[in-house]
Design an enzyme around this catalytic site. Structure first.
Site, mmCIF file in Angstrom:
data_model
loop_
_atom_site.group_PDB
_atom_site.id
_atom_site.type_symbol
_atom_site.label_atom_id
_atom_site.label_comp_id
_atom_site.label_asym_id
_atom_site.label_seq_id
_atom_site.Cartn_x
_atom_site.Cartn_y
_atom_site.Cartn_z
ATOM 1 C CG HIS A 192 -1.685 1.228 1.441
ATOM 2 N ND1 HIS A 192 -2.988 1.380 1.015
ATOM 3 C CD2 HIS A 192 -1.350 2.415 2.023
ATOM 4 C CE1 HIS A 192 -3.421 2.585 1.335
ATOM 5 N NE2 HIS A 192 -2.444 3.233 1.946
ATOM 6 C CD GLU A 193 1.993 3.294 3.727
ATOM 7 O OE1 GLU A 193 2.175 4.420 3.221
ATOM 8 O OE2 GLU A 193 1.004 3.034 4.433
ATOM 9 C CG HIS A 212 0.228 6.165 -0.921
ATOM 10 N ND1 HIS A 212 -0.955 6.703 -1.391
ATOM 11 C CD2 HIS A 212 -0.066 5.601 0.282
ATOM 12 C CE1 HIS A 212 -1.930 6.477 -0.516
ATOM 13 N NE2 HIS A 212 -1.422 5.811 0.497
ATOM 14 C CD GLU A 227 -4.689 6.561 2.148
ATOM 15 O OE1 GLU A 227 -4.389 5.380 2.386
ATOM 16 O OE2 GLU A 227 -3.863 7.492 2.177
#
Length: 348
Positions: A178-179, A182, A235
């Site tokens: 997920h990070e 980004h 997100e």
């Protein structure tokens, strides 16, 4: 000739003279003076040109968005912020940067390296993905807050409070994926670009309204109608890209649902019956929405995880198990040596 007829002809003569005068000044009948419309047209053309020049596309989701910053500038900003955060955490009495040989640091680094490698595979299939040549840094902070975040140019921070909800490497991969997502999607640059536009408009409004009321209304409405929805969308995009990264790295993408289910249960325990704020006031989608979205995205991620009958990932996961065993053995030996040194130091 009647008086009404003379007045009528006089009025027509006056209008005719006015039209000729208008044409003589370079205008047309009923037109706005050039010194008014020309700057407006010029400004509008400039804005439209700038919008299309800086129009960009999110990898995988194909969402169109406006980014005025360059990847190079974002990476420089990320490097500067990384150095500042390291100083901040070193002097924070409530936090501690764990050494690279700590069990948690070793695990995060090992899983993170596989996710970073998977990001190259993702970028090869999604040309809009932004990949920096800089190596990833993984900094683990001893802190009770359950959080992880990333800075441009591949700087990932993990707070140990997260391990209340992350119990194995598959779940950790979901968080790190997920990070990293980004960064691949340049969400930081998108957020900064939106802030630049709003701040510029607020300054312009201040010229017309020195009281600042209009500027404050603009900032408030922008936060509710643009910033918060855009943050929730970013997100969700990171969730979607993240499970693909996990799958490429041969971590089970279904673990992402377990992480958010655990976070939801933890939030419900902490709130103790209190009402949570509505989703439209939050920077993140609700846990229920995120879990439901994973159901929509999971089939494609599982195709990548189980491709070729799952043989590739079966082989890699066996290697992962060996690496975990070796890391655990090394950590146990290191901790035993540290305990022995501590006993000796106390004796002296």
């Amino acid at each position: 000739m009647s008086r009404n007829s003379r007045h009528s002809r006089g009025g027509q003569s006056f209008l005719s003279n006015a039209r000729r005068a208008s044409r003589g000044r370079g205008g047309t009948t009923g037109s706005i003076p050039g010194y008014v419309w020309m700057p407006v047209v010029g400004l509008t053309s400039t804005v439209a040109y700038s919008y299309y020049v800086f129009l960009d596309e999110v990898p995988l989701t194909k969402r169109k968005r406006w980014i005025a910053t360059s990847p190079e500038w974002e990476r420089q900003m990320g490097d500067q912020e990384y150095k500042q955060l390291l100083k901040q955490f070193r002097y924070d009495s409530k936090s501690e940067i764990l050494p690279p040989n700590h069990r948690a640091s070793v695990t995060v680094q090992r899983v993170g390296d596989r996710i970073a490698e998977a990001s190259k595979t993702f970028a090869s299939k999604n040309e809009k993905a932004s990949v920096s040549a800089a190596p990833y840094t993984y900094t683990v902070i001893r802190n009770d807050m359950a959080n992880a975040f990333v800075l441009p140019n591949n700087h990932v921070f993990v707070l140990t409070g997260l391990f209340k909800y992350v119990k194995d490497e598959d779940e950790l991969a979901a968080v790190l994926g997920h990070e990293v997502a980004h960064n691949l999607a340049r969400h930081a640059g998108e957020k900064i670009s939106g802030g630049l536009v709003v701040n510029l408009l607020a300054r312009i409004l201040f010229l017309f309204d020195p009281s600042g009321v209009m500027s404050m209304l603009l900032l408030g409405s922008n936060s509710l109608l643009h910033d918060l929805p855009n943050s929730r969308e970013a997100e969700s995009e990171a969730d979607q890209i993240g499970i693909h990264l996990a799958a490429y790295a041969c971590y089970d993408p279904r673990a992402a649902k377990r992480v958010f289910a655990a976070m939801k249960a933890g939030a419900e325990r902490n709130e103790k019956g209190q009402l949570a704020p509505p989703e439209f006031l939050s920077t993140h989608p609700s846990h229920d929405r995120r879990i439901a979205q994973f159901d929509d995205w999971m089939p494609k991620a599982m195709d990548e995880f189980s491709g070729d009958g799952g043989e590739r990932c079966r082989h890699i996961r066996r290697e992962m198990a060996v690496a975990r065993h070796m890391a655990s053995h090394s950590a146990a030996e290191r901790e035993r040596e540290q305990a022995e040194r501590l006993v000796v130091d106390r004796q002296w």
